[in-house]
Design a protein around this motif. Structure first.
Motif, PDB file in Angstrom:
ATOM      1  N   PHE A   3      89.400   8.888   3.757  1.00 33.19           N
ATOM      2  CA  PHE A   3      89.176  10.124   3.027  1.00 33.19           C
ATOM      3  C   PHE A   3      90.374  11.062   3.172  1.00 33.19           C
ATOM      4  O   PHE A   3      90.986  11.168   4.219  1.00 33.19           O
ATOM      5  N   GLY A   4      90.707  11.757   2.078  1.00 27.01           N
ATOM      6  CA  GLY A   4      91.655  12.849   2.124  1.00 27.01           C
ATOM      7  C   GLY A   4      93.120  12.487   2.174  1.00 27.01           C
ATOM      8  O   GLY A   4      93.936  13.287   2.637  1.00 27.01           O
ATOM      9  N   VAL A   5      93.483  11.302   1.691  1.00 27.38           N
ATOM     10  CA  VAL A   5      94.903  10.909   1.708  1.00 27.38           C
ATOM     11  C   VAL A   5      95.474  10.765   0.297  1.00 27.38           C
ATOM     12  O   VAL A   5      96.540  10.197   0.108  1.00 27.38           O
ATOM     13  N   GLY A   6      94.754  11.289  -0.697  1.00 27.74           N
ATOM     14  CA  GLY A   6      95.277  11.322  -2.053  1.00 27.74           C
ATOM     15  C   GLY A   6      95.108  10.049  -2.855  1.00 27.74           C
ATOM     16  O   GLY A   6      95.722   9.907  -3.907  1.00 27.74           O
ATOM     17  N   LYS A   7      94.252   9.138  -2.408  1.00 28.19           N
ATOM     18  CA  LYS A   7      94.068   7.886  -3.145  1.00 28.19           C
ATOM     19  C   LYS A   7      92.815   7.890  -4.012  1.00 28.19           C
ATOM     20  O   LYS A   7      92.620   6.990  -4.812  1.00 28.19           O
ATOM     21  N   MET A   8      91.980   8.891  -3.843  1.00 28.10           N
ATOM     22  CA  MET A   8      90.744   8.989  -4.616  1.00 28.10           C
ATOM     23  C   MET A   8      90.835  10.207  -5.532  1.00 28.10           C
ATOM     24  O   MET A   8      91.659  11.099  -5.322  1.00 28.10           O
TER      25      MET A   8
END
Length: 166
Positions: free
Chosen positions: A38-43
């Motif tokens: 979560f929260g690493v810019g991949k979603m």
């Protein structure tokens, strides 16, 4: 633990077009959950905002508008390429490659992969649609958080879920 930046999250969910009764687009169930960091810019950012703070066992349902998801289809993403780009080293075209509706992966000038759908072709050009396959769709998500755990050091370095055994 709750869904927060750099946590490894496991979900079951389904995505439907337009609403709860819409066409099923994707399903990840308890036997085959979706795992991600979560929260690493991949979603999709709007998707992450909707599940932020949830804990294991909590469910979710929400709609994402096209603008929150993959945007509206753009005419700029309809491309005409010379048919030579689709020829092999003998200047032949594999007939199974150029089929209307089929997706192909192209390499952009920056080296990134781009998926595009073949719309039509003739002796000179191939017309492709490089819009995201879900562009223009309102997406309905329903699911549950199955597990949340801290990321391992290797996962933090790679900024992604690595799974059992790395």
């Amino acid at each position: 633990m709750h869904v927060d930046d750099h946590a490894i999250v496991s979900l079951s969910y389904e995505v439907r077009e337009g609403g709860p009764q819409g066409a099923l687009l994707e399903r990840m169930d308890v036997a085959h959950p979706f795992h991600f960091m979560f929260g690493v810019g991949k979603m999709l950012p709007a998707w992450e905002r909707r599940i932020f703070g949830l804990k294991p066992g909590m469910g979710f349902t929400f709609l994402l508008s096209p603008e929150e998801a993959y945007g509206q289809p753009s005419k700029d993403q309809i491309w005409e390429l010379p048919i030579q780009h689709f020829q092999n080293e003998r200047e032949q075209i594999d007939p199974s490659l150029l089929v209307a509706g089929q997706f192909v992966t192209l390499t952009a000038s920056d080296g990134k992969a781009v998926n595009a759908k073949i719309l039509r072709w003739n002796d000179e050009t191939v017309t492709l649609d490089a819009n995201h396959a879900l562009a223009g769709m309102t997406l309905f998500f329903a699911g549950a958080v199955l597990a949340v755990r801290p990321a391992t050091v290797d996962e933090l370095i790679q900024k992604r879920y690595l799974g059992e055994g790395g």
